[in-house]
Design an enzyme around this catalytic site. Structure first.
Site, PDB file in Angstrom:
ATOM      1  N   MET A 192       0.536  -1.366  -0.260  1.00 60.20           N
ATOM      2  CA  MET A 192      -0.440  -0.063  -0.248  1.00 60.20           C
ATOM      3  C   MET A 192       0.746   1.889  -0.015  1.00 60.20           C
ATOM      4  SD  MET A 192      -3.319  -0.740  -0.215  1.00 60.20           S
ATOM      5  CE  MET A 192      -3.589   0.666   0.481  1.00 60.20           C
ATOM      6  N   ASP A 195      12.332   2.611   4.104  1.00 63.61           N
ATOM      7  CA  ASP A 195      11.788   1.063   4.046  1.00 63.61           C
ATOM      8  C   ASP A 195      12.876   0.058   5.504  1.00 63.61           C
ATOM      9  OD1 ASP A 195       8.774  -0.310   3.369  1.00 63.61           O
ATOM     10  OD2 ASP A 195      10.718  -1.467   4.326  1.00 63.61           O
ATOM     11  N   LEU A 250       2.300   1.258   7.589  1.00 61.89           N
ATOM     12  CA  LEU A 250       3.299  -0.045   8.577  1.00 61.89           C
ATOM     13  C   LEU A 250       2.383  -1.150   8.723  1.00 61.89           C
ATOM     14  CD1 LEU A 250       5.569   2.067  10.646  1.00 61.89           C
ATOM     15  CD2 LEU A 250       6.269   1.078   9.016  1.00 61.89           C
ATOM     16  N   THR A 281      -3.798   0.501   9.988  1.00 58.26           N
ATOM     17  CA  THR A 281      -4.310  -0.220  10.400  1.00 58.26           C
ATOM     18  C   THR A 281      -3.897  -0.999  11.631  1.00 58.26           C
ATOM     19  OG1 THR A 281      -6.188  -0.921   8.190  1.00 58.26           O
ATOM     20  CG2 THR A 281      -6.316  -2.004  10.543  1.00 58.26           C
ATOM     21  N   ARG A 317     -10.644   0.362   0.168  1.00 62.30           N
ATOM     22  CA  ARG A 317     -10.066  -0.208  -0.585  1.00 62.30           C
ATOM     23  C   ARG A 317      -8.757  -1.538  -0.999  1.00 62.30           C
ATOM     24  NH1 ARG A 317     -12.390   4.668  -3.604  1.00 62.30           N
ATOM     25  NH2 ARG A 317     -14.866   4.657  -2.461  1.00 62.30           N
ATOM     26  N   LYS A 371     -11.994   2.197  10.389  1.00 61.99           N
ATOM     27  CA  LYS A 371     -11.726   1.203  10.159  1.00 61.99           C
ATOM     28  C   LYS A 371     -11.667  -0.562  10.105  1.00 61.99           C
ATOM     29  CE  LYS A 371      -8.228  -0.483   7.211  1.00 61.99           C
ATOM     30  NZ  LYS A 371      -8.216  -1.275   5.601  1.00 61.99           N
ATOM     31  N   ASN A 401     -14.988  -1.512  10.374  1.00 62.02           N
ATOM     32  CA  ASN A 401     -15.443  -1.805   8.772  1.00 62.02           C
ATOM     33  C   ASN A 401     -14.676  -3.254   7.717  1.00 62.02           C
ATOM     34  OD1 ASN A 401     -17.111  -0.829   6.661  1.00 62.02           O
ATOM     35  ND2 ASN A 401     -15.208  -0.649   5.692  1.00 62.02           N
ATOM     36  N   ASN A 402     -13.518  -3.279   8.712  1.00 60.30           N
ATOM     37  CA  ASN A 402     -12.817  -4.696   8.233  1.00 60.30           C
ATOM     38  C   ASN A 402     -13.017  -5.848   8.529  1.00 60.30           C
ATOM     39  OD1 ASN A 402     -10.846  -3.182   6.544  1.00 60.30           O
ATOM     40  ND2 ASN A 402      -8.918  -4.250   7.325  1.00 60.30           N
ATOM     41  N   LYS A 453      -4.716 -10.621  11.301  1.00 58.26           N
ATOM     42  CA  LYS A 453      -4.333  -9.247  12.251  1.00 58.26           C
ATOM     43  C   LYS A 453      -5.620  -8.048  12.550  1.00 58.26           C
ATOM     44  CE  LYS A 453      -2.944  -5.927  10.713  1.00 58.26           C
ATOM     45  NZ  LYS A 453      -2.950  -4.133  10.684  1.00 58.26           N
TER      46      LYS A 453
HETATM   47  P1  NAD Z   1       3.099  -4.232   3.408  1.00 59.07           P
HETATM   48  O1  NAD Z   1       3.543  -5.576   4.219  1.00 59.07           O
HETATM   49  O2  NAD Z   1       2.874  -4.824   2.395  1.00 59.07           O
HETATM   50  O3  NAD Z   1       3.768  -3.407   3.693  1.00 59.07           O
HETATM   51  C1  NAD Z   1       4.554  -2.765   4.873  1.00 59.07           C
HETATM   52  C2  NAD Z   1       6.416  -2.244   5.133  1.00 59.07           C
HETATM   53  O4  NAD Z   1       6.092  -2.028   5.813  1.00 59.07           O
HETATM   54  C3  NAD Z   1       6.998  -3.849   4.557  1.00 59.07           C
HETATM   55  O5  NAD Z   1       7.990  -2.709   2.855  1.00 59.07           O
HETATM   56  C4  NAD Z   1       7.613  -3.496   4.910  1.00 59.07           C
HETATM   57  O6  NAD Z   1       9.596  -3.564   5.400  1.00 59.07           O
HETATM   58  C5  NAD Z   1       7.496  -2.065   6.117  1.00 59.07           C
HETATM   59  N1  NAD Z   1       8.402  -1.773   8.104  1.00 59.07           N
HETATM   60  C6  NAD Z   1       7.892  -3.015   8.707  1.00 59.07           C
HETATM   61  N2  NAD Z   1       8.502  -1.958   9.842  1.00 59.07           N
HETATM   62  C7  NAD Z   1       9.472  -1.401   9.379  1.00 59.07           C
HETATM   63  C8  NAD Z   1       9.757  -0.500  10.519  1.00 59.07           C
HETATM   64  N3  NAD Z   1      10.026  -0.678  12.065  1.00 59.07           N
HETATM   65  N4  NAD Z   1      10.410   0.651   9.837  1.00 59.07           N
HETATM   66  C9  NAD Z   1      10.710   0.805   8.471  1.00 59.07           C
HETATM   67  N5  NAD Z   1       9.695  -0.239   7.519  1.00 59.07           N
HETATM   68  C10 NAD Z   1       8.856  -0.375   8.244  1.00 59.07           C
HETATM   69  O7  NAD Z   1       1.658  -3.920   4.433  1.00 59.07           O
HETATM   70  P2  NAD Z   1       0.324  -3.444   3.712  1.00 59.07           P
HETATM   71  O8  NAD Z   1       0.079  -4.253   2.802  1.00 59.07           O
HETATM   72  O9  NAD Z   1       1.610  -2.049   2.714  1.00 59.07           O
HETATM   73  O10 NAD Z   1      -0.789  -2.714   4.417  1.00 59.07           O
HETATM   74  C11 NAD Z   1       0.316  -1.487   5.001  1.00 59.07           C
HETATM   75  C12 NAD Z   1      -0.953  -1.227   6.628  1.00 59.07           C
HETATM   76  O11 NAD Z   1      -1.855  -1.323   5.619  1.00 59.07           O
HETATM   77  C13 NAD Z   1      -1.226  -2.492   7.179  1.00 59.07           C
HETATM   78  O12 NAD Z   1      -1.626  -2.053   8.014  1.00 59.07           O
HETATM   79  C14 NAD Z   1      -2.767  -2.939   6.570  1.00 59.07           C
HETATM   80  O13 NAD Z   1      -3.757  -3.718   7.514  1.00 59.07           O
HETATM   81  C15 NAD Z   1      -3.250  -1.944   6.159  1.00 59.07           C
HETATM   82  N6  NAD Z   1      -3.768  -1.813   4.543  1.00 59.07           N
HETATM   83  C16 NAD Z   1      -3.360  -2.603   3.449  1.00 59.07           C
HETATM   84  C17 NAD Z   1      -4.215  -2.997   2.519  1.00 59.07           C
HETATM   85  C18 NAD Z   1      -4.088  -3.776   1.424  1.00 59.07           C
HETATM   86  O14 NAD Z   1      -5.018  -4.078   0.692  1.00 59.07           O
HETATM   87  N7  NAD Z   1      -3.064  -4.523   1.215  1.00 59.07           N
HETATM   88  C19 NAD Z   1      -5.721  -1.889   2.135  1.00 59.07           C
HETATM   89  C20 NAD Z   1      -5.636  -1.412   3.633  1.00 59.07           C
HETATM   90  C21 NAD Z   1      -4.762  -1.376   4.778  1.00 59.07           C
END
Ligand code: NAD
Length: 302
Positions: free
Chosen positions: A13, A32, A66, A97, A124, A173, A176-177, A242
């Site tokens: 995301m 990251d 994150l 989230t 979304r 959030k 909804n999730n 989670k």
């Molecule tokens: P992801 O695991 O793809 O990305 C998370 C990123 O954070 C990774 O690249 C990881 O290396 C980085 N990270 C972790 N710890 C870190 C730190 N200490 N310092 C710097 N970077 C760090 O996850 P995502 O799918 O992008 O989801 C991110 C958030 O958004 C979550 O909370 C998720 O629940 C929420 N979300 C995801 C979606 C989806 O469809 N994937 C949709 C809405 C919300």
């Protein structure tokens, strides 16, 4: 925009969200812990930070995207974290989230440091984050701070919903999730049953679409992912587990029972114990079909 922006967490995301801000001509420093996640963002013009200090020390707005409550807390409060180096009066915009209690705690710490904090979790799918069509649930009661982040939200999405004071975005959030992830499991069970008893998927799709059983998990999510034979994330089963946990934990602390939700979380828990953990959550269907010992259904034409 004139503000310096820092973006931490460039995953499924955060990566496309940061890219969409950069494409609007805004200067963004990015970080990251997984350096490979930074490369595509650097390619479109993001400035890489070697650590959190370097990434955020000149930033007026710091965005975090994150995985979990623990990640956000550690990025904020560790000795080498955001709160140690942030400029006075900066705005922290957490879009992850996480547990509402975690959001409340980080808000309190920000207030103690004279920082603005806004929660704006994202609704979304990843496909919407890529196309810049995300929805944001915003918890913010400071209009001056909201005006500063509004252009960023507009660069990343199409729909901004003001949920109320700080903490109300993450509460919306989580609830909804809970619904989305439970409906996904019901959809997986229904399609597994349909497959087992020999229903044609295209016919069942039409029947379903014409009745109140119609839902976005079947017709938008599953049909664009698992039913097209694509189970790469997207939103992983690990993250879904989670988020069900966040709903149940929140419900428990407010003495609300979620009996169906608890059963659904157990399914995500089982699905993540094996090969489906890092697959898209629509792969719940393939997991259910595996248990029923049948081939999973797939649409004939994509
Ligand atoms: P992801 O695991 O793809 O990305 C998370 C990123 O954070 C990774 O690249 C990881 O290396 C980085 N990270 C972790 N710890 C870190 C730190 N200490 N310092 C710097 N970077 C760090 O996850 P995502 O799918 O992008 O989801 C991110 C958030 O958004 C979550 O909370 C998720 O629940 C929420 N979300 C995801 C979606 C989806 O469809 N994937 C949709 C809405 C919300």
């Amino acid at each position: 925009m004139g503000e310096n922006i820092a973006f931490i967490g460039l995953g499924a995301m955060g990566g496309p969200m940061a890219q969409n801000i950069i494409r609007k001509g805004t200067k963004v420093s990015v970080y990251d812990i997984d350096k490979t996640k930074m490369d595509p963002i650097i390619e479109v013009g993001g400035t890489p930070g070697r650590n959190i200090k370097e990434t955020i020390e000149n930033a007026d707005i710091i965005i975090t995207m994150l995985p979990s409550t623990e990640n956000v807390k550690s990025v904020m409060t560790d000795n080498d974290g955001v709160l140690s180096f942030v400029k006075p009066n900066a705005i922290i915009l957490d879009m992850s989230t996480i547990a509402p209690t975690g959001t409340d705690e980080i808000y309190r710490l920000c207030k103690e440091s004279n920082l603005q904090f806004i929660d704006a979790p994202v609704g979304r799918l990843v496909s919407h984050a890529i196309s810049g069509d995300s929805l944001f649930m915003v918890g913010c009661d400071n209009e001056e701070a909201f005006k500063k982040i509004e252009p960023l939200l507009n660069a990343m999405g199409t729909t901004i919903i003001r949920c109320g004071k700080v903490g109300s975005g993450i509460r919306a959030k989580v609830v909804n999730n809970f619904q989305i992830l439970s409906i996904a499991q019901i959809t997986a069970e229904a399609l597994t049953l349909a497959q087992k008893i020999g229903l044609d998927l295209d016919v069942f799709k039409e029947v379903n679409a014409g009745t109140t059983a119609n839902n976005g998990q079947f017709h938008i999510n599953f049909l664009s992912k698992v039913l097209k034979n694509d189970i790469e994330p997207g939103f992983t089963i690990d993250l879904a587990h989670k988020d069900m946990g966040l709903a149940i934990e929140t419900a428990n602390s407010f003495r609300v029972g979620l009996p169906v939700g608890s059963a659904v979380q157990a399914v995500y828990g089982q699905a993540r114990s094996g090969k489906f953990a890092k697959k898209d959550f629509s792969a719940l269907l393939d997991y259910a079909c595996e248990l029923a010992e049948i081939d999973p259904p797939r649409v004939k034409k994509s």
